[in-house]
Design a protein around this motif. Structure first.
Motif, PDB file in Angstrom:
ATOM      1  N   VAL A  24       0.844  -1.193   0.000  1.00  0.00           N
ATOM      2  CA  VAL A  24       0.000   0.000   0.000  1.00  0.00           C
ATOM      3  C   VAL A  24       0.883   1.249   0.000  1.00  0.00           C
ATOM      4  N   TYR A  25       1.222   1.719  -1.210  1.00  0.00           N
ATOM      5  CA  TYR A  25       1.886   3.018  -1.280  1.00  0.00           C
ATOM      6  C   TYR A  25       1.347   3.898  -2.395  1.00  0.00           C
ATOM      7  N   THR A  26       0.981   3.297  -3.537  1.00  0.00           N
ATOM      8  CA  THR A  26       0.403   4.109  -4.608  1.00  0.00           C
ATOM      9  C   THR A  26      -0.922   3.520  -5.069  1.00  0.00           C
ATOM     10  N   TYR A  27      -1.770   4.401  -5.591  1.00  0.00           N
ATOM     11  CA  TYR A  27      -3.085   3.982  -6.066  1.00  0.00           C
ATOM     12  C   TYR A  27      -2.962   3.015  -7.237  1.00  0.00           C
ATOM     13  N   VAL A  71      -7.771  -0.544  -4.341  1.00  0.00           N
ATOM     14  CA  VAL A  71      -8.826  -0.894  -3.377  1.00  0.00           C
ATOM     15  C   VAL A  71      -8.369  -0.623  -1.950  1.00  0.00           C
ATOM     16  N   PHE A  72      -7.174  -1.077  -1.616  1.00  0.00           N
ATOM     17  CA  PHE A  72      -6.729  -1.012  -0.220  1.00  0.00           C
ATOM     18  C   PHE A  72      -6.403   0.401   0.231  1.00  0.00           C
ATOM     19  N   LEU A  73      -5.989   1.268  -0.700  1.00  0.00           N
ATOM     20  CA  LEU A  73      -5.784   2.673  -0.328  1.00  0.00           C
ATOM     21  C   LEU A  73      -7.118   3.354  -0.013  1.00  0.00           C
ATOM     22  N   LEU A  74      -8.150   3.059  -0.814  1.00  0.00           N
ATOM     23  CA  LEU A  74      -9.471   3.632  -0.555  1.00  0.00           C
ATOM     24  C   LEU A  74     -10.060   3.097   0.746  1.00  0.00           C
ATOM     25  N   TYR A  78      -3.985  10.390  -3.957  1.00  0.00           N
ATOM     26  CA  TYR A  78      -4.283   9.058  -3.437  1.00  0.00           C
ATOM     27  C   TYR A  78      -3.023   8.205  -3.255  1.00  0.00           C
ATOM     28  N   ASP A  79      -1.886   8.704  -3.697  1.00  0.00           N
ATOM     29  CA  ASP A  79      -0.613   7.998  -3.467  1.00  0.00           C
ATOM     30  C   ASP A  79      -0.100   8.374  -2.079  1.00  0.00           C
ATOM     31  N   THR A  80      -0.638   7.721  -1.075  1.00  0.00           N
ATOM     32  CA  THR A  80      -0.406   8.146   0.316  1.00  0.00           C
ATOM     33  C   THR A  80       0.830   7.517   0.956  1.00  0.00           C
ATOM     34  N   GLY A  81       1.547   6.689   0.217  1.00  0.00           N
ATOM     35  CA  GLY A  81       2.670   5.972   0.813  1.00  0.00           C
ATOM     36  C   GLY A  81       3.785   6.854   1.330  1.00  0.00           C
ATOM     37  N   ASP A  82       3.894   8.081   0.818  1.00  0.00           N
ATOM     38  CA  ASP A  82       4.977   8.958   1.256  1.00  0.00           C
ATOM     39  C   ASP A  82       4.735   9.512   2.664  1.00  0.00           C
ATOM     40  N   LYS A  83       3.573   9.242   3.233  1.00  0.00           N
ATOM     41  CA  LYS A  83       3.316   9.629   4.634  1.00  0.00           C
ATOM     42  C   LYS A  83       3.942   8.639   5.610  1.00  0.00           C
ATOM     43  N   SER A  84       4.437   7.530   5.077  1.00  0.00           N
ATOM     44  CA  SER A  84       4.951   6.456   5.921  1.00  0.00           C
ATOM     45  C   SER A  84       6.476   6.418   5.882  1.00  0.00           C
TER      46      SER A  84
END
Length: 510
Positions: free
Chosen positions: A132-135, A140-143, A364-370
């Motif tokens: 789970v890092y980019t849409y 599905v898993f990011l949403l 939606y590419d939220t992986g950079d928050k981690s």
């Protein structure tokens, strides 16, 4: 089929391609055999784990000493692979000699039981193997994660916020500590620790040990964690916090963070969040609440009062894999800030992953928050379970667990030889068992020394018998006592009665 025979057949084909001694034609895996193995292995899991999960006649554990277990399992990895039947037998052995945390009489940790929806969700994610890092690779898993975080934020009482799922509450606490430090001095991300004042944070004496580890890992130093005194129930004393903040300022240090706890590990204590929040506001300190254990009480309209004031926190750690049975690991860090602080603090803007000219909305590419790159879709198992049970079903789990804890407390009070440490406010029930030989002994050093040996002896006997698992520990000057934790919806009143009966049985000769 033998690899050598397979290779010869492939080479006989007219269009066989060989590079560096490796045949590149066709797959090298036997998919049909693999599918058959998965089918047979899943049958073993169903028969030996899932179908026996609520069977109290099964052992909780099949105890073996480490050296004996090494021999049983045949841990050596060899040059050549072993046949499927042997691997399937290994699967059976692994299940047999593992602790059955799904068992109704597993009370050893702050997790237990089985949720079937969460289990299926884990089967799905293990089969799909997402990250789970980019849409584009995990739409599905990011949403799903976004939806779950939004709902958890609502239960905290924030109008908006941000968050991310992490591999453990300890990591969530570390995230929060680093985030608070970044908010205090943003230049640290690029310039590092040099030139910073002496940073100080505050946590209760009863806080989780991950706070010390995080301070060490982040270069803050464990000596700069000021531990605040707690009352007899294990709750942080706000007046002592105020004193320590003023002390740090007089020393020339820079206070930046207070970590409160909602549900301490041993006693299950909830710090007075409103009063702590007042002090944080007064001194401009980040308030983090480690609600890894107690956060699930927010789901209950009856018990959410335990976390009164949590909406005033800047960040919250909450582990649905504990009380709510979402399956290890399922841990969220939730942040009140919605200005992108998480991303500003942790992003590295890797160009090969987070391109800004993609054909879809890159927010939606939220992986950079981690701080991770690869990250498991842990929110999915919580989401699927929540969809199946509804908020009402989750609330029922919390209410029932705490009702069973209350039942156990009342039974303890009725029985000779059992003594509560304190009246619990959550699912942690802490008590001593005083065997007949000690009941007429005078209260003194010899009595407490002998009582200190009782819990470890009973624990050894219950594990070797396999009848149940129950934790014990010394704590803040008190000798070893049992900590019983109620979580699993498979647990019944009869299991509470069994627990007390079994302790008496195992200790009858002590």
């Amino acid at each position: 089929m033998e690899v050598g025979v397979c290779k010869q057949e492939m080479l006989q084909k007219k269009n066989a391609v060989l590079v560096d001694g490796v045949i590149l034609n066709g797959p090298i895996m036997d998919s049909k055999a693999g599918e058959k193995f998965v089918e047979e292995a899943c049958k073993i899991v169903m028969e030996e784990v899932v179908q026996k999960a609520d069977d109290v006649t099964e052992k909780v554990c099949e105890w073996q000493a480490p050296e004996k277990l090494k021999q049983i399992l045949d841990l050596e990895m060899r040059d050549t692979g072993e046949c499927h039947q042997k691997i399937l037998q290994l699967c059976r052995d692994v299940i047999k000699y593992s602790v059955k945390t799904n068992h109704p009489r597993f009370f050893n940790q702050l997790y237990a039981g089985i949720d079937y929806y969460s289990l299926v969700a884990r089967f799905i994610t293990e089969a799909l193997n997402p990250s789970v890092y980019t849409y584009e690779v995990s739409p599905v898993f990011l949403l799903v994660e976004e939806a779950v975080i939004k709902k958890m934020i609502e239960f905290i009482g924030w109008e908006e916020g941000d968050g991310i799922f992490n591999p453990g509450g300890s990591i969530s606490n570390m995230y929060a500590m680093n985030l608070a430090r970044y908010r205090f001095c943003p230049e640290i991300k690029e310039k590092g620790l040099s030139g910073l004042p002496r940073l100080v944070l505050f946590a209760s004496e009863e806080c989780h040990y991950s706070m010390k580890k995080a301070a060490s890992f982040l270069g803050i130093g464990t000596e700069n964690v000021y531990f605040i005194k707690t009352d007899e129930r294990g709750k942080m004393i706000p007046e002592e916090l105020e004193k320590q903040v003023q002390r740090a300022r007089k020393e020339g240090s820079a206070p930046f963070l207070v970590c409160a706890t909602a549900g301490t590990t041993v006693l299950g204590a909830f710090d007075p969040l409103d009063k702590i929040a007042d002090i944080c506001e007064k001194h401009g300190l980040w308030l983090h609440v480690d609600a890894s254990w107690g956060g699930s009480a927010l789901i209950s309209r009856k018990h959410c009062r335990l976390l009164h004031g949590i909406h005033r926190a800047d960040s919250v750690a909450w582990n649905p894999h504990k009380m709510l049975l979402a399956g290890i690991q399922c841990c969220a860090l939730l942040v009140k800030d919605n200005s992108g602080l998480l991303k500003k603090c942790y992003s590295a803007e890797a160009a090969y992953l987070f391109q800004q000219d993609k054909f879809y909305d890159v927010s939606y590419d939220t992986g950079d928050k981690s701080i991770q790159c690869s990250r498991r879709p842990d929110a999915f198992k919580f989401w699927l379970m929540w969809k199946a049970l509804g908020t009402t079903g989750l609330e029922e789990r919390v209410n029932r667990a705490l009702a069973l804890a209350r039942y156990l407390v009342e039974e303890i009070k009725k029985r000779e030889g059992f003594q509560l440490l304190l009246e619990p406010e959550y699912a942690n029930v802490c008590f001593w068992y005083i065997p007949p030989s000690l009941r007429k002994m005078e209260d003194g050093p010899e009595f407490w020394q002998k009582l200190h040996q009782v819990a470890p002896t009973i624990k050894e006997r219950m594990m070797k018998k396999g009848s149940m698992m129950l934790g014990y520990q010394p704590h803040r000057g008190k000798v070893n006592f049992f900590r019983q934790v109620v979580i699993s919806p498979q647990v019944s009143r009869e299991d509470m009665d069994f627990l007390l009966d079994e302790i008496e049985l195992l200790a009858k000769d002590l």
